[in-house]
Design a protein around this motif. Structure first.
Motif, PDB file in Angstrom:
ATOM      1  N   ILE A 105       5.587   4.250   2.310  1.00 57.60           N
ATOM      2  CA  ILE A 105       5.040   5.584   3.524  1.00 57.60           C
ATOM      3  C   ILE A 105       5.915   6.879   3.444  1.00 57.60           C
ATOM      4  CG2 ILE A 105       4.144   6.101   5.796  1.00 57.60           C
ATOM      5  CD1 ILE A 105       3.207   3.452   6.297  1.00 57.60           C
ATOM      6  N   MET A 108       5.947   8.088  -0.111  1.00 57.85           N
ATOM      7  CA  MET A 108       4.401   9.532  -0.340  1.00 57.85           C
ATOM      8  C   MET A 108       4.229  10.453   0.044  1.00 57.85           C
ATOM      9  SD  MET A 108       1.284   9.397  -2.047  1.00 57.85           S
ATOM     10  CE  MET A 108       1.774   7.046  -2.343  1.00 57.85           C
ATOM     11  N   ARG A 109       5.071  10.500   1.675  1.00 61.41           N
ATOM     12  CA  ARG A 109       5.260  11.360   1.841  1.00 61.41           C
ATOM     13  C   ARG A 109       6.524  12.208   1.400  1.00 61.41           C
ATOM     14  NH1 ARG A 109       6.207   9.209   8.371  1.00 61.41           N
ATOM     15  NH2 ARG A 109       4.322   8.783   8.499  1.00 61.41           N
ATOM     16  N   GLN A 110       7.453  12.304   0.565  1.00 62.02           N
ATOM     17  CA  GLN A 110       8.115  12.889  -0.375  1.00 62.02           C
ATOM     18  C   GLN A 110       7.779  13.032  -1.344  1.00 62.02           C
ATOM     19  OE1 GLN A 110      11.496  10.744  -0.147  1.00 62.02           O
ATOM     20  NE2 GLN A 110      12.340  11.482   2.187  1.00 62.02           N
ATOM     21  N   GLY A 111       7.137  12.398  -1.501  1.00 60.73           N
ATOM     22  CA  GLY A 111       6.224  13.145  -3.012  1.00 60.73           C
ATOM     23  C   GLY A 111       6.577  12.473  -3.586  1.00 60.73           C
ATOM     24  N   ASP A 113       6.270   9.462  -6.368  1.00 63.17           N
ATOM     25  CA  ASP A 113       4.998   8.507  -7.306  1.00 63.17           C
ATOM     26  C   ASP A 113       6.306   6.859  -8.015  1.00 63.17           C
ATOM     27  OD1 ASP A 113       3.442   7.132  -7.322  1.00 63.17           O
ATOM     28  OD2 ASP A 113       2.610   8.488  -8.869  1.00 63.17           O
ATOM     29  N   ASN A 141      -4.592   1.583   4.766  1.00 65.94           N
ATOM     30  CA  ASN A 141      -4.839   2.592   3.450  1.00 65.94           C
ATOM     31  C   ASN A 141      -5.156   3.635   5.031  1.00 65.94           C
ATOM     32  OD1 ASN A 141      -3.044   3.645   1.945  1.00 65.94           O
ATOM     33  ND2 ASN A 141      -4.580   2.431   0.480  1.00 65.94           N
ATOM     34  N   GLU A 145      -2.424   8.098   7.679  1.00 59.77           N
ATOM     35  CA  GLU A 145      -3.384   9.149   6.993  1.00 59.77           C
ATOM     36  C   GLU A 145      -2.760   9.584   5.958  1.00 59.77           C
ATOM     37  OE1 GLU A 145      -0.897  13.007   9.679  1.00 59.77           O
ATOM     38  OE2 GLU A 145      -1.800  12.216  11.153  1.00 59.77           O
ATOM     39  N   GLN A 146      -1.955   9.728   5.306  1.00 62.36           N
ATOM     40  CA  GLN A 146      -1.912   9.866   3.606  1.00 62.36           C
ATOM     41  C   GLN A 146      -1.744   8.501   2.879  1.00 62.36           C
ATOM     42  OE1 GLN A 146       1.681  12.575   2.397  1.00 62.36           O
ATOM     43  NE2 GLN A 146       0.669  12.617  -0.234  1.00 62.36           N
ATOM     44  N   THR A 147      -2.343   8.352   2.334  1.00 63.27           N
ATOM     45  CA  THR A 147      -2.795   6.661   1.498  1.00 63.27           C
ATOM     46  C   THR A 147      -2.398   6.591   0.581  1.00 63.27           C
ATOM     47  OG1 THR A 147      -4.391   7.230   0.321  1.00 63.27           O
ATOM     48  CG2 THR A 147      -5.179   7.087   2.557  1.00 63.27           C
ATOM     49  N   LEU A 148      -2.330   5.438   0.489  1.00 68.72           N
ATOM     50  CA  LEU A 148      -1.033   4.194  -0.891  1.00 68.72           C
ATOM     51  C   LEU A 148      -1.430   4.484  -1.752  1.00 68.72           C
ATOM     52  CD1 LEU A 148       0.932   2.259   1.564  1.00 68.72           C
ATOM     53  CD2 LEU A 148       1.864   4.075   0.413  1.00 68.72           C
TER      54      LEU A 148
END
Length: 281
Positions: A105, A108-111, A113, A141, A145-148
């Motif tokens: 998570i 993902m928040r840090q962009g 991948d 998910n 909020e921001q899905t994996l």
């Protein structure tokens, strides 16, 4: 329950009703609490029991490093999937999954991948675990909020596989303990510094080694042929890689079989993370 150690406001080490050491979580459970005082039963959310000879202090430090909401998320996801799991949902798998989800998570928040090249192998070797992992991922998910990405099901499946390898064979535990001690001695000699084995990164390293032992005993070392990733990691952490090779020599001597390139790559990553702890003032 009696408090033995306070990790933070929400996590404490306590003595359970059967005199065993357990990790207890709950909002405000450790606030202004002191060793020797009683645990506030009304604040308890989850009790984690160290298993398979795990050190309670190291296990507690790892639990304390994970946001409470991620612990709850992993626990709820696994409880929903428990009917399909080959073994009961243990504290070990809950914490391991929560630690992974928390890191995923954050990435993902840090962009950031990451690709997991093991998808084909996992789908072939562990189809049941991958199916459960996809279910777990869907649940996770639905709560964030921001899905994996779907690729995260691969490492989740591997955590489920590792959980199924649990063994009650104390001889393996004793062997692992001796090897762990030797590996830390090798690193301390290489860096001419003592390593704090109570840090979260040290606990993660030990957990990785435990899983490695199980994989090695089952002739299932990591070997997905990710040479590009291995090359990048070795170039990014040359010193850690050089010392990971020393650990490789010890492990091969003790186990009597060669390590795969991927296993050495992961050793390198863990060494690099622990070395960062040495540099923190």
């Amino acid at each position: 329950m009696e408090i033995l150690r306070v990790f933070n406001n929400n996590v404490v080490l306590a003595r359970g009703t059967n005199h065993e050491e357990v990790i207890v979580t709950g909002r405000g459970l450790g606030y202004q609490a002191k060793p020797g005082s009683a645990v506030d039963q009304t604040k308890i959310v989850r009790v984690f029991v160290p298993q398979d000879g795990r050190d309670a202090d190291n296990f507690g430090a790892l639990v304390a490093a994970i946001p409470p909401e991620h612990l709850l998320l992993a626990d709820e996801a696994l409880q929903l999937a428990r009917r399909d799991l080959p073994s009961p949902v243990s504290s070990t798998i809950v914490v391991a999954l929560a630690d992974h989800l928390s890191f995923a998570i954050k990435r993902m928040r840090q962009g950031i991948d990451l690709e997991y090249p093991l998808r084909a192998e996992v789908a072939h070797l562990y189809p049941d675990e991958l199916r459960i992992a996809l279910y777990v991922l869907d649940f996770v998910n639905s709560r964030i909020e921001q899905t994996l990405p779907e690729a995260e099901a691969v490492p989740i499946a591997l955590h489920l596989v590792n959980a199924g390898f649990a063994t009650g064979d104390l001889s393996l535990t004793y062997q692992m303990t001796g090897v762990f001690t030797q590996l830390f001695e090798v690193l301390e000699k290489a860096y001419d510094r003592p390593f704090d084995r109570d840090t979260v990164n040290a606990a993660r390293f030990i957990t990785h080694l435990r899983y490695f032992f199980v994989r090695a005993q089952s002739s299932r070392q990591l070997d997905d042929g990710a040479s590009t990733l291995s090359k990048a990691i070795r170039e990014s952490y040359p010193e850690a890689f050089a010392n990971a090779l020393k650990l490789q020599t010890v492990l091969e001597l003790r186990l009597g079989e060669p390590l795969t390139e991927d296993e050495v790559t992961y050793l390198t990553l863990h060494v690099a993370r622990m070395v960062e702890d040495l540099r923190v003032p």
